[in-house]
Design a protein around this motif. Structure first.
Motif, PDB file in Angstrom:
ATOM      1  N   UNK A 150       0.813  -1.224   0.000  1.00  0.00           N
ATOM      2  CA  UNK A 150       0.000   0.000   0.000  1.00  0.00           C
ATOM      3  C   UNK A 150       0.849   1.278   0.000  1.00  0.00           C
ATOM      4  N   UNK A 151       1.860   1.325   0.851  1.00  0.00           N
ATOM      5  CA  UNK A 151       2.597   2.588   1.034  1.00  0.00           C
ATOM      6  C   UNK A 151       3.741   2.783   0.059  1.00  0.00           C
ATOM      7  N   UNK A 152       4.379   1.700  -0.361  1.00  0.00           N
ATOM      8  CA  UNK A 152       5.583   1.817  -1.195  1.00  0.00           C
ATOM      9  C   UNK A 152       5.378   1.310  -2.615  1.00  0.00           C
ATOM     10  N   UNK A 193       5.635  -9.878  -4.103  1.00  0.00           N
ATOM     11  CA  UNK A 193       6.937 -10.543  -3.979  1.00  0.00           C
ATOM     12  C   UNK A 193       7.970  -9.621  -3.338  1.00  0.00           C
ATOM     13  N   UNK A 194       8.013  -8.363  -3.773  1.00  0.00           N
ATOM     14  CA  UNK A 194       8.945  -7.392  -3.187  1.00  0.00           C
ATOM     15  C   UNK A 194       8.665  -7.214  -1.704  1.00  0.00           C
ATOM     16  N   UNK A 195       7.397  -7.054  -1.376  1.00  0.00           N
ATOM     17  CA  UNK A 195       7.012  -6.832   0.017  1.00  0.00           C
ATOM     18  C   UNK A 195       7.379  -8.033   0.881  1.00  0.00           C
ATOM     19  N   UNK A 196       7.178  -9.230   0.362  1.00  0.00           N
ATOM     20  CA  UNK A 196       7.528 -10.431   1.119  1.00  0.00           C
ATOM     21  C   UNK A 196       9.037 -10.521   1.333  1.00  0.00           C
ATOM     22  N   UNK A 256      10.034  -8.039   3.974  1.00  0.00           N
ATOM     23  CA  UNK A 256       9.620  -8.466   5.312  1.00  0.00           C
ATOM     24  C   UNK A 256      10.553  -9.546   5.850  1.00  0.00           C
ATOM     25  N   UNK A 257      11.016 -10.432   4.987  1.00  0.00           N
ATOM     26  CA  UNK A 257      11.959 -11.464   5.424  1.00  0.00           C
ATOM     27  C   UNK A 257      13.317 -10.861   5.778  1.00  0.00           C
ATOM     28  N   UNK A 258      13.776  -9.901   4.983  1.00  0.00           N
ATOM     29  CA  UNK A 258      15.036  -9.231   5.300  1.00  0.00           C
ATOM     30  C   UNK A 258      14.955  -8.503   6.632  1.00  0.00           C
ATOM     31  N   UNK A 259      13.851  -7.818   6.858  1.00  0.00           N
ATOM     32  CA  UNK A 259      13.666  -7.105   8.128  1.00  0.00           C
ATOM     33  C   UNK A 259      13.683  -8.103   9.284  1.00  0.00           C
ATOM     34  N   UNK A 282      13.356  -0.040   2.152  1.00  0.00           N
ATOM     35  CA  UNK A 282      12.157  -0.453   1.428  1.00  0.00           C
ATOM     36  C   UNK A 282      11.776   0.494   0.299  1.00  0.00           C
ATOM     37  N   UNK A 283      12.354   1.697   0.290  1.00  0.00           N
ATOM     38  CA  UNK A 283      12.045   2.651  -0.790  1.00  0.00           C
ATOM     39  C   UNK A 283      13.145   3.698  -0.832  1.00  0.00           C
TER      40      UNK A 283
END
Length: 91
Positions: free
Chosen positions: A42-44, A49-52, A55-58, A66-67
């Motif tokens: 939603x925000x970026x 796939x990118x978001x997942x 989230x795993x890296x974090x 993230x951006x």
């Protein structure tokens, strides 16, 4: 040195000095993977796939960029991330 080479050298020097800002997302013990993924989509404007991946890296590294972009674009995005209860900052 030809005039064309001189102009290209000046142009490449100028672009190297322009630093892009980044939104860095930090790990926490409260938010679910689904919430982080949905928030990044939603925000970026991430793909699922990118978001997942972010989230795993974090989760495993403690933080993730993230951006990237100009501050004026990132500031409202970072505010939305913070409003969603995630930990982030612009660097």
């Amino acid at each position: 040195m030809s005039t064309q080479e001189e102009v290209l050298e000046k142009r490449s020097t100028k672009t190297k000095t322009q630093k892009e800002n980044e939104i860095v997302l930090y790990n926490d013990d409260y938010n679910t993977f689904d919430h982080v993924i949905e928030t990044l989509i939603y925000t970026c404007d991430h793909t699922p796939e990118q978001a997942e991946q972010c989230s795993l890296l974090v989760h495993y590294k403690g933080k993730c960029t993230v951006k990237t972009g100009p501050y004026d674009d990132l500031e409202p995005r970072c505010s939305k991330i913070l409003d969603a209860g995630l930990s982030a900052e612009i660097v």
